[in-house]
Motif scaffolding. Sequence first.
Motif, PDB file in Angstrom:
ATOM      1  N   TYR A 260      -1.634   1.394  -4.751  1.00  0.00           N
ATOM      2  CA  TYR A 260      -0.835   0.256  -4.307  1.00  0.00           C
ATOM      3  C   TYR A 260      -0.135  -0.425  -5.471  1.00  0.00           C
ATOM      4  O   TYR A 260      -0.437  -0.171  -6.632  1.00  0.00           O
ATOM      5  CB  TYR A 260      -1.700  -0.743  -3.534  1.00  0.00           C
TER       6      TYR A 260
ATOM      7  N   GLU B  79      -2.885  -0.314   5.628  1.00  0.00           N
ATOM      8  CA  GLU B  79      -2.704   1.118   5.437  1.00  0.00           C
ATOM      9  C   GLU B  79      -1.365   1.384   4.767  1.00  0.00           C
ATOM     10  O   GLU B  79      -0.537   0.479   4.615  1.00  0.00           O
ATOM     11  CB  GLU B  79      -2.775   1.824   6.792  1.00  0.00           C
ATOM     12  N   SER B  80      -1.146   2.622   4.407  1.00  0.00           N
ATOM     13  CA  SER B  80       0.080   3.063   3.748  1.00  0.00           C
ATOM     14  C   SER B  80       1.316   2.507   4.451  1.00  0.00           C
ATOM     15  O   SER B  80       1.421   2.544   5.670  1.00  0.00           O
ATOM     16  CB  SER B  80       0.110   4.596   3.761  1.00  0.00           C
TER      17      SER B  80
ATOM     18  N   LYS C 142      -6.044   3.176   2.195  1.00  0.00           N
ATOM     19  CA  LYS C 142      -6.286   1.902   2.875  1.00  0.00           C
ATOM     20  C   LYS C 142      -6.982   0.957   1.903  1.00  0.00           C
ATOM     21  O   LYS C 142      -7.703   1.392   1.010  1.00  0.00           O
ATOM     22  CB  LYS C 142      -7.194   2.103   4.098  1.00  0.00           C
TER      23      LYS C 142
ATOM     24  N   ILE D 119       0.847  -1.197   0.000  1.00  0.00           N
ATOM     25  CA  ILE D 119       0.000   0.000   0.000  1.00  0.00           C
ATOM     26  C   ILE D 119       0.884   1.249   0.000  1.00  0.00           C
ATOM     27  O   ILE D 119       1.678   1.458   0.922  1.00  0.00           O
ATOM     28  CB  ILE D 119      -0.947   0.028   1.223  1.00  0.00           C
ATOM     29  N   ILE D 120       0.732   2.065  -1.035  1.00  0.00           N
ATOM     30  CA  ILE D 120       1.487   3.319  -1.142  1.00  0.00           C
ATOM     31  C   ILE D 120       0.787   4.428  -0.367  1.00  0.00           C
ATOM     32  O   ILE D 120       1.416   5.140   0.408  1.00  0.00           O
ATOM     33  CB  ILE D 120       1.661   3.718  -2.622  1.00  0.00           C
ATOM     34  N   ARG D 121      -0.535   4.563  -0.595  1.00  0.00           N
ATOM     35  CA  ARG D 121      -1.310   5.549   0.166  1.00  0.00           C
ATOM     36  C   ARG D 121      -2.751   5.092   0.248  1.00  0.00           C
ATOM     37  O   ARG D 121      -3.223   4.329  -0.595  1.00  0.00           O
ATOM     38  CB  ARG D 121      -1.202   6.943  -0.445  1.00  0.00           C
TER      39      ARG D 121
ATOM     40  N   CYS E  21      -7.154   4.441  -2.917  1.00  0.00           N
ATOM     41  CA  CYS E  21      -6.036   3.640  -2.425  1.00  0.00           C
ATOM     42  C   CYS E  21      -5.082   3.374  -3.579  1.00  0.00           C
ATOM     43  O   CYS E  21      -5.480   2.838  -4.612  1.00  0.00           O
ATOM     44  CB  CYS E  21      -6.530   2.321  -1.850  1.00  0.00           C
TER      45      CYS E  21
END
Length: 122
Positions: free
Chosen positions: A104, A79-80, A66, A62-64, A102
Amino acid sequence: MAKNYSIQKSPFLVPTTDGKLIEEHFGKATDGNSEISIAHMIAPSEWSEPFQTPEFDEYTYIIRGKKQFIIDDEKIILESGQSIKIKKNTRIQYSNPFDEECEYLAICLPAFTPETVHREDE
């Protein structure tokens, strides 16, 4: 002289109907690689997919935002900065029931194909 590397400047944009951005950087659709697929994804708020039971291991980072996972009836929220490995032949549903998109990365071993994901609505 052949190069010992390849730079991906034009990932394959996977057509979707649910607002999700899928850019495959390496994999079957991009370079014919059946061993691994690497995709950058952005799932919009309130997005979800049907349950599936893929024939590949899937790693998600996950980059940013949820992302929600339902794995064998257990609800997990990442989460991030968090990541997960889901073993092949595991029943799973991916979704983003949250108020923000989200972003990812997803890595599938072997590579993702529509024939090996086994979505339950297909």
